[in-house]
Design a protein around this motif. Structure first.
Motif, PDB file in Angstrom:
ATOM      1  N   VAL A 129      -2.147  -4.767 -13.237  1.00 56.16           N
ATOM      2  CA  VAL A 129      -0.883  -4.338 -12.639  1.00 56.16           C
ATOM      3  C   VAL A 129      -0.783  -2.817 -12.608  1.00 56.16           C
ATOM      4  CG1 VAL A 129       1.622  -4.323 -12.979  1.00 56.16           C
ATOM      5  CG2 VAL A 129       0.356  -6.466 -13.183  1.00 56.16           C
ATOM      6  N   ILE A 130      -1.171  -2.168 -13.706  1.00 57.12           N
ATOM      7  CA  ILE A 130      -1.111  -0.705 -13.723  1.00 57.12           C
ATOM      8  C   ILE A 130      -2.064  -0.114 -12.678  1.00 57.12           C
ATOM      9  CG2 ILE A 130      -1.605   1.343 -15.122  1.00 57.12           C
ATOM     10  CD1 ILE A 130      -0.616  -0.269 -17.552  1.00 57.12           C
ATOM     11  N   ALA A 131      -3.242  -0.704 -12.545  1.00 57.19           N
ATOM     12  CA  ALA A 131      -4.177  -0.232 -11.515  1.00 57.19           C
ATOM     13  C   ALA A 131      -3.600  -0.430 -10.120  1.00 57.19           C
ATOM     14  CB  ALA A 131      -5.511  -0.972 -11.648  1.00 57.19           C
ATOM     15  N   THR A 132      -2.899  -1.529  -9.920  1.00 58.16           N
ATOM     16  CA  THR A 132      -2.247  -1.774  -8.627  1.00 58.16           C
ATOM     17  C   THR A 132      -1.170  -0.734  -8.365  1.00 58.16           C
ATOM     18  OG1 THR A 132      -2.661  -4.157  -8.859  1.00 58.16           O
ATOM     19  CG2 THR A 132      -0.995  -3.479  -7.248  1.00 58.16           C
ATOM     20  N   LEU A 133      -0.361  -0.436  -9.388  1.00 50.17           N
ATOM     21  CA  LEU A 133       0.676   0.586  -9.234  1.00 50.17           C
ATOM     22  C   LEU A 133       0.063   1.952  -8.946  1.00 50.17           C
ATOM     23  CD1 LEU A 133       3.091  -0.409 -12.160  1.00 50.17           C
ATOM     24  CD2 LEU A 133       3.446  -0.791  -9.712  1.00 50.17           C
ATOM     25  N   GLU A 134      -1.026   2.276  -9.618  1.00 47.41           N
ATOM     26  CA  GLU A 134      -1.668   3.569  -9.348  1.00 47.41           C
ATOM     27  C   GLU A 134      -2.198   3.630  -7.916  1.00 47.41           C
ATOM     28  OE1 GLU A 134      -5.204   6.567 -10.933  1.00 47.41           O
ATOM     29  OE2 GLU A 134      -4.832   4.682 -11.998  1.00 47.41           O
ATOM     30  N   LYS A 135      -2.795   2.535  -7.465  1.00 47.76           N
ATOM     31  CA  LYS A 135      -3.292   2.507  -6.082  1.00 47.76           C
ATOM     32  C   LYS A 135      -2.157   2.734  -5.100  1.00 47.76           C
ATOM     33  CE  LYS A 135      -4.607  -1.472  -4.293  1.00 47.76           C
ATOM     34  NZ  LYS A 135      -5.409  -2.658  -3.854  1.00 47.76           N
ATOM     35  N   ALA A 136      -1.023   2.054  -5.347  1.00 53.94           N
ATOM     36  CA  ALA A 136       0.129   2.214  -4.453  1.00 53.94           C
ATOM     37  C   ALA A 136       0.686   3.633  -4.521  1.00 53.94           C
ATOM     38  CB  ALA A 136       1.204   1.201  -4.817  1.00 53.94           C
ATOM     39  N   GLY A 137       0.749   4.201  -5.733  1.00 57.01           N
ATOM     40  CA  GLY A 137       1.270   5.555  -5.877  1.00 57.01           C
ATOM     41  C   GLY A 137       0.409   6.582  -5.186  1.00 57.01           C
ATOM     42  N   ARG A 138      -0.900   6.417  -5.250  1.00 63.55           N
ATOM     43  CA  ARG A 138      -1.799   7.375  -4.576  1.00 63.55           C
ATOM     44  C   ARG A 138      -1.746   7.190  -3.063  1.00 63.55           C
ATOM     45  NH1 ARG A 138      -3.694  10.272  -8.360  1.00 63.55           N
ATOM     46  NH2 ARG A 138      -4.251   9.452 -10.420  1.00 63.55           N
ATOM     47  N   MET A 139      -1.534   5.957  -2.608  1.00 61.57           N
ATOM     48  CA  MET A 139      -1.329   5.747  -1.168  1.00 61.57           C
ATOM     49  C   MET A 139      -0.090   6.476  -0.672  1.00 61.57           C
ATOM     50  SD  MET A 139      -2.199   1.670  -0.832  1.00 61.57           S
ATOM     51  CE  MET A 139      -1.218   1.544   0.641  1.00 61.57           C
ATOM     52  N   ARG A 140       0.885   6.668  -1.570  1.00 62.60           N
ATOM     53  CA  ARG A 140       2.129   7.338  -1.208  1.00 62.60           C
ATOM     54  C   ARG A 140       2.059   8.843  -1.442  1.00 62.60           C
ATOM     55  NH1 ARG A 140       7.016   4.001  -1.523  1.00 62.60           N
ATOM     56  NH2 ARG A 140       6.405   1.836  -1.231  1.00 62.60           N
ATOM     57  N   LYS A 182      -0.553  12.814  -6.603  1.00 64.62           N
ATOM     58  CA  LYS A 182      -1.724  13.632  -6.931  1.00 64.62           C
ATOM     59  C   LYS A 182      -1.822  13.819  -8.441  1.00 64.62           C
ATOM     60  CE  LYS A 182      -2.432  14.454  -2.509  1.00 64.62           C
ATOM     61  NZ  LYS A 182      -3.565  13.835  -1.792  1.00 64.62           N
ATOM     62  N   GLY A 183      -3.001  14.224  -8.879  1.00 57.97           N
ATOM     63  CA  GLY A 183      -3.183  14.526 -10.283  1.00 57.97           C
ATOM     64  C   GLY A 183      -3.266  13.279 -11.142  1.00 57.97           C
ATOM     65  N   LEU A 184      -3.261  13.519 -12.466  1.00 51.70           N
ATOM     66  CA  LEU A 184      -3.455  12.421 -13.401  1.00 51.70           C
ATOM     67  C   LEU A 184      -2.284  11.449 -13.395  1.00 51.70           C
ATOM     68  CD1 LEU A 184      -5.437  11.323 -15.505  1.00 51.70           C
ATOM     69  CD2 LEU A 184      -4.221  12.674 -17.244  1.00 51.70           C
ATOM     70  N   PHE A 185      -1.055  11.971 -13.319  1.00 50.31           N
ATOM     71  CA  PHE A 185       0.128  11.121 -13.398  1.00 50.31           C
ATOM     72  C   PHE A 185       1.028  11.218 -12.172  1.00 50.31           C
ATOM     73  CE2 PHE A 185      -0.866  12.177 -17.899  1.00 50.31           C
ATOM     74  CZ  PHE A 185      -1.214  10.895 -18.317  1.00 50.31           C
ATOM     75  N   GLY A 186       0.604  11.924 -11.154  1.00 48.33           N
ATOM     76  CA  GLY A 186       1.446  12.088  -9.974  1.00 48.33           C
ATOM     77  C   GLY A 186       1.747  10.790  -9.255  1.00 48.33           C
ATOM     78  N   TRP A 187       0.872   9.803  -9.411  1.00 47.69           N
ATOM     79  CA  TRP A 187       1.099   8.508  -8.755  1.00 47.69           C
ATOM     80  C   TRP A 187       2.348   7.807  -9.309  1.00 47.69           C
ATOM     81  CZ3 TRP A 187       1.033   4.180 -11.907  1.00 47.69           C
ATOM     82  CH2 TRP A 187       0.419   4.320 -13.153  1.00 47.69           C
ATOM     83  N   ILE A 188       2.699   8.107 -10.574  1.00 46.66           N
ATOM     84  CA  ILE A 188       3.862   7.456 -11.177  1.00 46.66           C
ATOM     85  C   ILE A 188       5.142   7.915 -10.485  1.00 46.66           C
ATOM     86  CG2 ILE A 188       5.200   7.164 -13.296  1.00 46.66           C
ATOM     87  CD1 ILE A 188       2.615   7.515 -14.868  1.00 46.66           C
ATOM     88  N   THR A 189       5.282   9.212 -10.292  1.00 43.85           N
ATOM     89  CA  THR A 189       6.508   9.739  -9.672  1.00 43.85           C
ATOM     90  C   THR A 189       6.567   9.436  -8.183  1.00 43.85           C
ATOM     91  OG1 THR A 189       5.406  11.887  -9.383  1.00 43.85           O
ATOM     92  CG2 THR A 189       6.725  11.585 -11.371  1.00 43.85           C
TER      93      THR A 189
END
Length: 557
Positions: free
Chosen positions: A302-313, A316-323
């Motif tokens: 699930v976390i990998a899925t969220l990271e993939k979605a965040g980077r698609m949006r 950037k960076g280590l944690f930018g996908w979260i925001t």
């Protein structure tokens, strides 16, 4: 193009199950609200001791068993029909739904009239009205009929689609129903062969034998709730974010591990029970740790899925996908993700519960209440609430009213559950008891006793903080139910039926994971090994039946 009348019967059953689940959530939640205030010193005491224990029984049965079960029925019927494009067995569905609803109403009557003050676990020798146990038996039969309809539909689809893998959401539904069918027969034996004769004829019951078979069911019940929530995390959450689950293979592997390891773990609820050999308890401890593995797989996936979605949006960076994710904007995403966080916290306390020696420090304390609420109240119920924001419009063809308020529902629920859960974990470590109506206990109301008893004085602020958390998530629940019932009966009509929704990733060719019968057989073999040993010990030693006893203190009869 899907015929809008193709699933008319199935949709009717799903609607009844869904609405009834919300009624149960309202009823059980109301008593939970009264209890959390009445337990905390200095807070309003809204219940008498008798009403407290009656309400506690209803709270546990309505929410831990029935609210989840009826929502899962609605979800399963919707997934099977829309994903497999296949009709289900109408007599089984309708008959099962009628029995389950009727049994639930009868059980509620027994509890609310004070004839079944036996709490969620209804351990003998506590006595209750025959109506309560008959209601439980009828509910079980109803769920078996619905389960048969689900399994038959999947089996028929597999025959029509040889060489094709079972879609991911349907796979989750199969896992859920298989766990229920594996877990409930011993409960039926305990209720029909032991509790009902006790109630009807004052027949004595061997408590250890009964508890063995109850907890055979009791812990798999957790995975009966959890697997549908995980199914939503694997399918609906990625769709909301415009992507697919990171690894479909890992998701199915997790479902397989849940199936084969979720049932033979019940003895970790009986660590303090005499009469069961410690070696068998250790065996169940190991199996409990094994069933934690699919949860770790799910966390990574699930976390990998969220990271993939965040980077698609654009993250950037280590944690930018979260925001970059739509926090506070999309109530479905926000609710499901908050639910995952709550369940993650509960997972750590669950490892404590499953540890043979450490469990002694938290057994029958408020720690268990905190853990229980963060699992079924947090991870599962919040997932179901967030999914309702999609499921209700698709089933009822009505758009949600008050959309701008939807985001407040998961926010209030998350904050309240977090406060409540952490407070009750801490007060549990201070050895505050669970279940007990402690607000009127002498040691909490006598200053001399309060100051002299070890740790007791430290309970009060945590119980009060827990009550504040309970009020907060109760407000979220009330807002959810208000908006949902208003939508079902008065929401603006929309032209959706769910046929246009692709729930799972596109299925590929069949794999080893699609040998469903083989997987169920493996699960049965492990169950037989894990439970034959303590069962042989108990029966070979000879049973020691105890006479029934009414909770009021008067001997039965």
């Amino acid at each position: 193009m899907e015929n809008p009348n193709m699933f008319r019967i199935e949709d009717r059953v799903a609607k009844v199950a869904l609405v009834f689940s919300y009624v149960l959530l309202l009823l059980g939640g109301l008593f939970g609200f009264l209890q959390v205030l009445s337990r905390a010193p200095g807070m309003p005491r809204l219940e008498t001791p008798q009403l407290y224990y009656d309400g506690l029984t209803l709270h546990g049965v309505a929410l831990a068993i029935l609210w989840t079960a009826f929502f899962i029925v609605a979800l399963a019927v919707f997934v099977i029909t829309r994903e497999l494009k296949i009709n289900m067995n109408a007599p089984l569905l309708r008959g099962g739904c009628i029995l389950a609803v009727g049994g639930s109403l009868a059980g509620a009557v027994a509890i609310l009239t004070g004839q079944a003050t036996v709490l969620y676990t209804f351990y003998p020798p506590l006595q209750a009205s025959p109506l309560f146990f008959i209601a439980l038996a009828v509910i079980l039969i109803g769920t078996w009929l619905i389960s048969a309809a689900v399994i038959e539909a999947i089996w028929r689809w597999k025959k029509l689609n040889p060489g094709k893998e079972v879609p991911l959401a349907t796979y989750g539904v199969f896992t859920t129903i298989a766990i229920w069918l594996l877990a409930t027969p011993p409960l039926a034996y305990a209720v029909i062969a032991r509790s009902l004769p006790m109630s009807l004829f004052n027949a004595p019951v061997d408590v250890l034998e009964w508890r063995l078979w109850f907890w055979y069911f009791g812990h798999p019940l957790v995975y009966f709730w959890l697997v549908p929530a995980v199914t939503i995390w694997y399918t609906i959450l990625p769709k909301v974010l415009g992507t697919e689950v990171y690894s479909k293979t890992a998701a199915k592997a997790a479902f397989v591990l849940y199936l084969i390891a979720s049932v033979p773990v019940g003895l970790h609820h009986q660590f303090v029970d005499p009469g069961v050999h410690p070696v068998y308890k250790y065996l169940h401890t190991v199996l409990t740790y094994l069933v934690a593995v699919p949860s770790f797989i799910t966390a990574f996936n699930v976390i990998a899925t969220l990271e993939k979605a965040g980077r698609m949006r654009g993250g950037k960076g280590l944690f930018g996908w979260i925001t970059a994710l739509p926090w506070g904007k999309d109530p479905v995403f926000t609710g499901i993700t908050f639910a995952i966080i709550l369940f993650g916290i509960a997972g750590f306390s669950g490892v404590v519960n499953a540890s043979f020696n450490v469990n002694y420090n938290v057994h029958n304390t408020a720690w268990i209440v905190g853990h229980f609420h963060l699992t079924v109240g947090g991870g599962v119920t919040l997932t179901f609430i967030a999914t309702s924001f999609l499921l209700v419009p698709l089933l009822f063809g009505r758009d949600y009213v008050g959309k701008k308020f939807l985001i407040a529902v998961p926010t209030l629920w998350f904050v309240g559950q977090l406060i409540f859960g952490i407070s009750y974990h801490i007060v549990g470590l201070l050895h505050a008891p669970r279940r007990t109506y402690i607000a009127e206990a002498g040691y909490l109301n006598d200053p001399n006793l309060l100051n002299s008893l070890h740790l007791v004085g430290q309970w009060i602020p945590w119980l009060q903080l827990g009550a504040i958390g309970g009020v907060i998530f109760a407000l979220g629940g009330a807002l959810f139910l208000l908006l949902t019932f208003a939508t079902i009966f008065r929401g603006p009509r929309i032209g959706l039926s769910g046929g246009e929704l692709q729930i799972s990733p596109t299925p590929g060719p069949a794999t080893i994971f699609d040998k469903l019968g083989l997987l169920a057989l493996i699960a049965i073999v492990i169950i037989v090994i894990a439970y034959s040993l303590p069962a042989v010990e108990i029966y070979s030693r000879g049973l020691s039946p105890a006479p029934p006893y009414w909770p009021s203190g008067a001997p039965a009869g």
